[in-house]
Design a protein around this motif. Structure first.
Motif, PDB file in Angstrom:
ATOM      1  N   UNK A   1       0.833  -1.202   0.000  1.00  0.00           N
ATOM      2  CA  UNK A   1       0.000   0.000   0.000  1.00  0.00           C
ATOM      3  C   UNK A   1       0.869   1.254   0.000  1.00  0.00           C
ATOM      4  N   UNK A   2       1.892   1.265   0.837  1.00  0.00           N
ATOM      5  CA  UNK A   2       2.785   2.423   0.892  1.00  0.00           C
ATOM      6  C   UNK A   2       3.541   2.593  -0.420  1.00  0.00           C
ATOM      7  N   UNK A   3       3.979   1.492  -1.003  1.00  0.00           N
ATOM      8  CA  UNK A   3       4.700   1.554  -2.275  1.00  0.00           C
ATOM      9  C   UNK A   3       3.811   2.095  -3.382  1.00  0.00           C
ATOM     10  N   UNK A   4       2.565   1.636  -3.422  1.00  0.00           N
ATOM     11  CA  UNK A   4       1.636   2.106  -4.450  1.00  0.00           C
ATOM     12  C   UNK A   4       1.434   3.612  -4.330  1.00  0.00           C
ATOM     13  N   UNK A   5       1.232   4.103  -3.120  1.00  0.00           N
ATOM     14  CA  UNK A   5       1.017   5.540  -2.946  1.00  0.00           C
ATOM     15  C   UNK A   5       2.282   6.334  -3.249  1.00  0.00           C
ATOM     16  N   UNK A   6       3.436   5.791  -2.908  1.00  0.00           N
ATOM     17  CA  UNK A   6       4.697   6.459  -3.245  1.00  0.00           C
ATOM     18  C   UNK A   6       4.851   6.568  -4.758  1.00  0.00           C
ATOM     19  N   UNK A   7       4.600   5.470  -5.466  1.00  0.00           N
ATOM     20  CA  UNK A   7       4.707   5.489  -6.929  1.00  0.00           C
ATOM     21  C   UNK A   7       3.663   6.419  -7.548  1.00  0.00           C
ATOM     22  N   UNK A   8       2.463   6.455  -6.969  1.00  0.00           N
ATOM     23  CA  UNK A   8       1.422   7.344  -7.486  1.00  0.00           C
ATOM     24  C   UNK A   8       1.843   8.805  -7.341  1.00  0.00           C
ATOM     25  N   UNK A   9       2.462   9.143  -6.233  1.00  0.00           N
ATOM     26  CA  UNK A   9       2.910  10.520  -6.011  1.00  0.00           C
ATOM     27  C   UNK A   9       4.090  10.876  -6.914  1.00  0.00           C
ATOM     28  N   UNK A  10       5.021   9.953  -7.104  1.00  0.00           N
ATOM     29  CA  UNK A  10       6.231  10.233  -7.867  1.00  0.00           C
ATOM     30  C   UNK A  10       6.040  10.149  -9.380  1.00  0.00           C
ATOM     31  N   UNK A  11       4.996   9.479  -9.824  1.00  0.00           N
ATOM     32  CA  UNK A  11       4.791   9.326 -11.265  1.00  0.00           C
ATOM     33  C   UNK A  11       4.263  10.626 -11.861  1.00  0.00           C
ATOM     34  N   UNK A  12       4.265  10.679 -13.172  1.00  0.00           N
ATOM     35  CA  UNK A  12       3.669  11.829 -13.855  1.00  0.00           C
ATOM     36  C   UNK A  12       2.167  11.833 -13.635  1.00  0.00           C
ATOM     37  N   UNK A  13       1.639  10.663 -13.269  1.00  0.00           N
ATOM     38  CA  UNK A  13       0.235  10.554 -12.900  1.00  0.00           C
ATOM     39  C   UNK A  13      -0.703  10.615 -14.081  1.00  0.00           C
ATOM     40  N   UNK A  14      -1.937  10.822 -13.755  1.00  0.00           N
ATOM     41  CA  UNK A  14      -2.947  10.949 -14.771  1.00  0.00           C
ATOM     42  C   UNK A  14      -3.532   9.623 -15.220  1.00  0.00           C
ATOM     43  N   UNK A  15      -4.229   9.691 -16.345  1.00  0.00           N
ATOM     44  CA  UNK A  15      -4.974   8.554 -16.860  1.00  0.00           C
ATOM     45  C   UNK A  15      -4.069   7.367 -17.180  1.00  0.00           C
ATOM     46  N   UNK A  16      -2.891   7.617 -17.741  1.00  0.00           N
ATOM     47  CA  UNK A  16      -1.992   6.523 -18.141  1.00  0.00           C
ATOM     48  C   UNK A  16      -1.554   5.696 -16.936  1.00  0.00           C
ATOM     49  N   UNK A  17      -1.202   6.346 -15.843  1.00  0.00           N
ATOM     50  CA  UNK A  17      -0.780   5.619 -14.643  1.00  0.00           C
ATOM     51  C   UNK A  17      -1.924   4.805 -14.064  1.00  0.00           C
ATOM     52  N   UNK A  18      -3.105   5.412 -13.985  1.00  0.00           N
ATOM     53  CA  UNK A  18      -4.277   4.701 -13.457  1.00  0.00           C
ATOM     54  C   UNK A  18      -4.600   3.505 -14.337  1.00  0.00           C
ATOM     55  N   UNK A  19      -4.577   3.687 -15.645  1.00  0.00           N
ATOM     56  CA  UNK A  19      -4.846   2.577 -16.564  1.00  0.00           C
ATOM     57  C   UNK A  19      -3.821   1.468 -16.389  1.00  0.00           C
ATOM     58  N   UNK A  20      -2.549   1.834 -16.238  1.00  0.00           N
ATOM     59  CA  UNK A  20      -1.491   0.840 -16.107  1.00  0.00           C
ATOM     60  C   UNK A  20      -1.653   0.005 -14.842  1.00  0.00           C
ATOM     61  N   UNK A  21      -1.840   0.635 -13.685  1.00  0.00           N
ATOM     62  CA  UNK A  21      -1.909  -0.178 -12.478  1.00  0.00           C
ATOM     63  C   UNK A  21      -3.218  -0.940 -12.373  1.00  0.00           C
TER      64      UNK A  21
END
Length: 114
Positions: free
Chosen positions: A16-36
């Motif tokens: 859970x902590x890793x997922x939130x860390x990656x979500x914060x550090x990524x460029x984010x947006x639709x592509x990240x949500x679609x990927x995970x």
């Protein structure tokens, strides 16, 4: 508490902590949500398919509507969380995002149960 239960809890917290860390550090947006969400689907699909073979499960329109509604809520939550991480500080966005769900449920329950 058994060692298995404790290890599952620690592993879950780490994931859970890793997922939130990656979500914060990524460029984010639709592509990240679609990927995970795609990766999660690929990981859990064999378990769900196996469950269908091991159990006698039947779906009606009501069950499918709840599944679709839940999926839509999760996608909206994930996109809103990405937007929050993009514009806000993690120490503010994370607690608000984690607390808003239970607050909505509690407030809704008051109106639906009364």
């Amino acid at each position: 508490m058994s060692a298995l239960a404790l290890s599952l809890i620690v592993m879950s917290a780490f994931m859970h902590a890793t997922w939130n860390y990656l979500a914060k550090r990524s460029a984010g947006g639709f592509a990240f949500v679609w990927l995970y969400m795609s990766v999660s689907t690929v990981i859990f699909a064999p378990f769900v398919i196996g469950l269908f073979f091991l159990q006698s499960i039947s779906f009606g329109w009501m069950e499918l509507a709840f599944i679709a509604g839940s999926a839509l809520i999760h996608v909206v939550y994930a996109l809103m969380l990405q937007k929050g991480y993009k514009i806000g500080d993690f120490s503010l966005v994370y607690p608000v995002a984690r607390g808003i769900g239970p607050a909505i449920v509690a407030i809704s329950a008051v109106f639906f149960i009364s």
